[in-house]
Design a protein around this motif. Sequence first.
Motif, short mmCIF file in Angstrom:
data_model
loop_
_atom_site.label_atom_id
_atom_site.label_comp_id
_atom_site.label_asym_id
_atom_site.label_seq_id
_atom_site.Cartn_x
_atom_site.Cartn_y
_atom_site.Cartn_z
N PHE A 89 56.41 68.69 42.76
CA PHE A 89 55.86 70.02 42.46
C PHE A 89 56.83 71.11 42.88
CE2 PHE A 89 53.49 73.75 44.04
CZ PHE A 89 52.97 74.19 42.83
N ALA A 90 57.43 70.97 44.07
CA ALA A 90 58.40 71.96 44.54
C ALA A 90 59.61 72.02 43.61
CB ALA A 90 58.85 71.63 45.97
N VAL A 91 60.10 70.85 43.18
CA VAL A 91 61.24 70.79 42.26
C VAL A 91 60.89 71.45 40.93
CG1 VAL A 91 62.74 69.25 40.94
CG2 VAL A 91 62.24 68.74 43.33
N SER A 92 59.73 71.14 40.39
CA SER A 92 59.31 71.73 39.10
C SER A 92 59.24 73.24 39.20
CB SER A 92 57.94 71.17 38.69
OG SER A 92 57.96 69.77 38.62
N LEU A 93 58.64 73.73 40.26
CA LEU A 93 58.48 75.18 40.44
C LEU A 93 59.84 75.87 40.53
CD1 LEU A 93 56.19 77.29 40.86
CD2 LEU A 93 56.53 76.97 43.31
N ILE A 94 60.73 75.31 41.36
CA ILE A 94 62.04 75.94 41.58
C ILE A 94 62.89 75.89 40.32
CG2 ILE A 94 64.20 75.79 42.89
CD1 ILE A 94 62.49 74.68 45.22
N VAL A 95 62.93 74.74 39.65
CA VAL A 95 63.77 74.60 38.45
C VAL A 95 63.29 75.52 37.34
CG1 VAL A 95 64.45 73.02 36.62
CG2 VAL A 95 64.52 72.26 38.98
N ILE A 96 61.97 75.66 37.17
CA ILE A 96 61.45 76.56 36.15
C ILE A 96 61.82 78.01 36.46
CG2 ILE A 96 59.34 77.51 35.12
CD1 ILE A 96 58.09 74.74 35.42
N VAL A 97 61.71 78.40 37.74
CA VAL A 97 62.08 79.77 38.13
C VAL A 97 63.57 80.01 37.88
CG1 VAL A 97 62.32 81.33 40.09
CG2 VAL A 97 60.21 80.04 39.81
N VAL A 154 61.55 78.82 26.40
CA VAL A 154 60.39 79.66 26.77
C VAL A 154 59.82 79.15 28.11
CG1 VAL A 154 59.73 80.54 24.52
CG2 VAL A 154 59.04 78.24 25.16
N TYR A 155 60.60 79.31 29.17
CA TYR A 155 60.18 78.79 30.47
C TYR A 155 59.05 79.61 31.09
CZ TYR A 155 64.11 75.65 30.17
OH TYR A 155 64.96 74.67 29.75
N GLY A 156 58.83 80.82 30.58
CA GLY A 156 57.65 81.57 31.01
C GLY A 156 56.37 80.86 30.61
N PHE A 157 56.36 80.29 29.38
CA PHE A 157 55.23 79.48 28.95
C PHE A 157 55.04 78.28 29.87
CE2 PHE A 157 55.96 81.62 24.84
CZ PHE A 157 54.65 81.94 24.50
N MET A 158 56.16 77.63 30.20
CA MET A 158 56.08 76.44 31.04
C MET A 158 55.53 76.78 32.42
SD MET A 158 59.07 73.66 31.98
CE MET A 158 59.30 73.12 30.29
N MET A 159 55.92 77.92 32.96
CA MET A 159 55.39 78.34 34.27
C MET A 159 53.88 78.56 34.19
SD MET A 159 55.77 79.02 37.44
CE MET A 159 57.49 79.30 37.81
N LEU A 160 53.42 79.24 33.14
CA LEU A 160 51.98 79.45 32.97
C LEU A 160 51.24 78.13 32.85
CD1 LEU A 160 51.84 82.46 30.48
CD2 LEU A 160 50.98 82.43 32.82
N VAL A 161 51.81 77.20 32.09
CA VAL A 161 51.16 75.90 31.90
C VAL A 161 51.11 75.14 33.22
CG1 VAL A 161 51.44 73.64 30.81
CG2 VAL A 161 51.69 75.72 29.45
N LEU A 162 52.16 75.24 34.04
CA LEU A 162 52.16 74.57 35.34
C LEU A 162 51.05 75.14 36.23
CD1 LEU A 162 53.51 72.59 37.33
CD2 LEU A 162 55.02 74.46 38.04
N VAL A 163 50.92 76.45 36.25
CA VAL A 163 49.86 77.08 37.05
C VAL A 163 48.49 76.65 36.54
CG1 VAL A 163 48.82 79.28 37.69
CG2 VAL A 163 51.31 79.04 37.70
N ILE A 164 48.31 76.67 35.22
CA ILE A 164 47.03 76.26 34.63
C ILE A 164 46.73 74.81 34.97
CG2 ILE A 164 45.90 75.76 32.42
CD1 ILE A 164 47.31 78.32 31.34
N LEU A 165 47.74 73.95 34.86
CA LEU A 165 47.56 72.53 35.16
C LEU A 165 47.10 72.33 36.61
CD1 LEU A 165 47.89 69.50 34.44
CD2 LEU A 165 50.29 69.70 35.13
N CYS A 166 47.73 73.06 37.53
CA CYS A 166 47.36 72.94 38.95
C CYS A 166 45.91 73.35 39.18
CB CYS A 166 48.29 73.78 39.81
SG CYS A 166 50.00 73.21 39.83
N ILE A 167 45.51 74.48 38.60
CA ILE A 167 44.15 74.98 38.82
C ILE A 167 43.12 74.03 38.21
CG2 ILE A 167 42.55 76.88 38.33
CD1 ILE A 167 44.98 78.76 38.33
#
Length: 587
Positions: A300-308, A478-491
């Motif tokens: 999760f930490a790797v996914s978050l950092i790499v997307i940012v 479109v990594y902004g989409f990917m970030m939103l999807v990651l947040v949605i997936l977590c919730i």
Amino acid sequence: MAAPGLLLCAAAAALLLLRLPLRARADEHEHTYQDKEEVVLWMNTVGPYHNRQETYKYFSLPFCVGSKKSISHYHETLGEALQGVELEFSGLDIKFKDDVMQTTYCEVDLDKGRRDAFVYAIKNHYWYQMYIDDLPIWGIVGEADENGEDYYLWTYKKLEIGYNGNRIVDVNLTSEGKVKLVPNTKIQMSYSVKWKKSDVKFEDRFDKYLDPSFFQHRIHWFSIFNSFMMVIFLVGLVSMILMRTLRKDYARYSKEEEMDDMDRDLGDEYGWKQVHGDVFRPSSHPLIFSSLIGSGCQIFAVSLIVIVVAMIEDLYTERGSMLSTAIFVYAATSPVNGYFGGSLYARQGGRRWIKQMFIGAFLIPAKVCGTAFFINFIAIYYHASRAIPFGTMVAVCCICFFVILPLNLVGTILGRNLSGQPNFPCRVNAVPRPIPEKKWFMEPAVIVCLGGILPFGSIFIEMYFIFTSFWAYKIYYVYGFMMLVLVILCIVTVCVTIVCTYFLLNAEDYRWQWTSFLSAASTAIYVYMYSFYYYFFKTKMYGLFQTSFYFGYMAVFSTALGIMCGAIGYMGTSAFVRKIYTNVKID
């Protein structure tokens, strides 16, 4: 130090360190040239158009090399080596802003073997890829006539290069010079270079390779909106149901506290309070469970950092940069794995902490390397460019043993010392309470199977775009989409696992640790099942190499996604369980 604090510190440190190499990594030096300075045309791969992953070295076909033998520099990153991006010098003499008229640079002696190789390539619609200043160029090998009897080779590479100041901003290739393939003849290969001034900014030079109409289609926006509405609905539903239900539970338990012992014995006691003496019992197989949780937190930490980082740095503009960044971040965040895995194992009373640390450190690398090495043998057999060099394999192993393992050890020691003491709100009974019979749909196996449906539904559309960018000719940006999807997936994952756990505990089944992990991790099963559909209906791949490559790496992706979702689900559920048992009065 609190666990979230460590996660934030690791993320900040990794981001800070990444800022340096990403800016200094740009090769062809700094992408700036003086007049008449050497510009290198790299030949990369050749392969069938419909099988993107089936690629071979450019000179595996009997193309000839230009007369220029030496260049001033060569460059390859770890990510390029792992992806099979093997660059070979074309031998063409190109200088910045120096036009070249049509010039013959070599001659192919077309014997029967060479002709057959070219005919096979043309029959299978082979095309090749080249690079100039990190800009990709594609060309077709040749074409057949309408009857499929005669075959023609394109022999003239007409290059048109755009420049803005002292930087290259655009490259176009036109294939001309169609020559019929006749055995025992000589074919002359030629090229020309035309330089033209361009208004394209250097920062925007990759825009022509992107596909906004595909990635920013209304369906993509609608899927994000749909997933977002699902999150609002789920959070509201979970909050409303659980708050009202829990309030009733607390009221019922308070009344029971006011009864005398005889009334309480005659009363109908049921619900999650009855398992308070077992709910914090260590999970079965705590060693592997702790290792999975630690690995999931790290992923999760790797996914978050790499997307940012991808959002900030536009990693798609550099060959292999996404993979190199992911490897670097994974190694740098190893303390996160050790901290969460080691502290959980200590709280569960584990004593073989060194073994747990080794398993946690090598769980994901062993899966990835094992799959990669298996596919590598098939790639070597097929002489594909995807074969990973032995030196690169050694480098990856060295990263695992000399970077990941020591950092994981540091995190494990910190976790055991800072968060390793059990502080449960309820005392654990010495003897486990028998689990009563319940309806079939409340069994953990059923809950696990159903738990991944909603999380998969929230990322279903995004999976299509990610698969298309990886397995087809699209650049994902479109990594902004990917970030939103990651947040949605977590919730969504946390909400679903909390509801599943509440129903399980209400049925007086205290085996919630593995159930919460596996119900969230089951998302990966649905993703892998979707990959079968995508392979057979959305791609034109075929053959052993393509099949093993696709399903091997999809298994790695799905496993990593499942472990990450499982860890997220467990962490959210753990906080929920601790909260409800803290607020109820226990004798």
